[in-house]
Design a protein around this motif. Structure first.
Motif, PDB file in Angstrom:
ATOM      1  N   GLY A  11      53.354  78.750  65.432  1.00 22.04           N
ATOM      2  CA  GLY A  11      54.911  78.978  65.732  1.00 22.04           C
ATOM      3  C   GLY A  11      55.744  77.938  64.941  1.00 22.04           C
ATOM      4  N   LYS A  12      55.773  76.922  65.416  1.00 12.90           N
ATOM      5  CA  LYS A  12      56.557  75.878  64.568  1.00 12.90           C
ATOM      6  C   LYS A  12      55.742  74.852  63.946  1.00 12.90           C
ATOM      7  CE  LYS A  12      60.608  75.313  65.985  1.00 12.90           C
ATOM      8  NZ  LYS A  12      62.122  74.677  66.860  1.00 12.90           N
ATOM      9  N   ILE A  13      55.825  74.586  62.725  1.00 12.35           N
ATOM     10  CA  ILE A  13      55.091  73.515  61.945  1.00 12.35           C
ATOM     11  C   ILE A  13      56.088  72.447  61.638  1.00 12.35           C
ATOM     12  CG2 ILE A  13      53.466  73.052  60.527  1.00 12.35           C
ATOM     13  CD1 ILE A  13      52.424  76.027  60.313  1.00 12.35           C
ATOM     14  N   VAL A  14      55.604  71.184  61.980  1.00 11.25           N
ATOM     15  CA  VAL A  14      56.594  70.003  61.378  1.00 11.25           C
ATOM     16  C   VAL A  14      55.731  69.555  60.513  1.00 11.25           C
ATOM     17  CG1 VAL A  14      57.576  67.939  61.780  1.00 11.25           C
ATOM     18  CG2 VAL A  14      57.945  69.747  63.402  1.00 11.25           C
ATOM     19  N   VAL A  44      59.526  73.057  59.430  1.00  8.08           N
ATOM     20  CA  VAL A  44      60.201  72.010  59.600  1.00  8.08           C
ATOM     21  C   VAL A  44      59.679  70.971  58.832  1.00  8.08           C
ATOM     22  CG1 VAL A  44      61.505  70.659  61.270  1.00  8.08           C
ATOM     23  CG2 VAL A  44      60.658  72.708  62.091  1.00  8.08           C
ATOM     24  N   LEU A  45      60.965  70.662  57.759  1.00 12.77           N
ATOM     25  CA  LEU A  45      60.606  69.588  56.810  1.00 12.77           C
ATOM     26  C   LEU A  45      61.294  68.379  57.392  1.00 12.77           C
ATOM     27  CD1 LEU A  45      61.336  71.383  53.435  1.00 12.77           C
ATOM     28  CD2 LEU A  45      59.234  70.916  54.433  1.00 12.77           C
ATOM     29  N   LEU A  46      60.603  67.491  57.919  1.00 12.19           N
ATOM     30  CA  LEU A  46      61.073  66.254  58.533  1.00 12.19           C
ATOM     31  C   LEU A  46      60.861  64.808  57.483  1.00 12.19           C
ATOM     32  CD1 LEU A  46      61.782  64.492  60.977  1.00 12.19           C
ATOM     33  CD2 LEU A  46      59.610  64.570  61.913  1.00 12.19           C
ATOM     34  N   VAL A 101      62.610  77.976  56.741  1.00 11.37           N
ATOM     35  CA  VAL A 101      62.439  76.677  56.355  1.00 11.37           C
ATOM     36  C   VAL A 101      63.558  75.704  57.073  1.00 11.37           C
ATOM     37  CG1 VAL A 101      62.381  74.476  54.833  1.00 11.37           C
ATOM     38  CG2 VAL A 101      61.243  76.639  54.144  1.00 11.37           C
ATOM     39  N   GLU A 102      63.352  74.932  57.962  1.00  7.05           N
ATOM     40  CA  GLU A 102      64.449  73.852  58.464  1.00  7.05           C
ATOM     41  C   GLU A 102      64.323  72.591  58.063  1.00  7.05           C
ATOM     42  OE1 GLU A 102      64.570  74.219  62.594  1.00  7.05           O
ATOM     43  OE2 GLU A 102      64.629  76.344  62.805  1.00  7.05           O
TER      44      GLU A 102
END
Length: 165
Positions: A11-14, A44-46, A101-102
């Motif tokens: 679901g949500k990949i960082v 998510v680009l961290l 993309v976040e």
């Protein structure tokens, strides 16, 4: 992990990104192995900025730091964030335009900030590149990826860049 079909379950990949080629390789690996074209997953680009240095109003010679120096350092930090995020978005653009993309930017000690944000976002997976440090360098510097692998609650994939690339 190759051969394992994780594309439908994620679901949500960082993905932790920085100035290194290793982090961009990890991002590319993630896109090719964990995302499918019809995926509704969020990437998510961290990026973690180093903690701001503690300034004394006077340096060792007794001169006062000017606001210009402080502003220049802050501007450089902002430019670095934009540069890294633009490089990461170019990598994402090569894969496809339908990826959600976040961007998330933290500030502080990388290992602590990454763990905190991954937990706060309730990420399903954390992807990190490996700098490939040897035993001595890892012992002296520590390894952010090792620390995160031990402390976050979700699965962590540490992507090693092959020697050939």
């Amino acid at each position: 992990m190759e051969g394992v079909n994780m594309k439908k379950r994620v679901g949500k990949i960082v993905v932790a990104v920085d100035e290194s080629e290793e982090s961009m390789y990890a991002l590319s690996w993630c896109l090719h192995n964990l995302f499918s074209q019809g995926s509704n997953s969020t990437l998510v680009l961290l990026y973690v900025k180093p903690p701001p240095p503690v300034y004394c109003s006077f340096d060792a010679a007794g001169y006062m730091f000017s606001d210009d120096v402080v502003k220049a350092m802050e501007k450089y930090g902002s430019e670095m964030v934009n540069s890294v995020m633009q490089r990461a978005e170019v990598v994402c653009g090569k894969f496809g335009s339908n990826i959600n993309v976040e961007r998330v930017v933290g500030c502080g000690e990388a290992k602590d900030v990454i763990c905190s944000i991954v937990d706060k976002l309730k990420a399903d997976t954390l992807i990190m590149g490996s700098h490939g440090y040897g035993f001595i360098k890892r012992a002296l510097l520590g390894s952010v990826s090792d620390y995160c692998a031990k402390h976050v609650k979700c699965p962590v994939v540490i992507v090693k860049q092959s020697e050939e690339i």
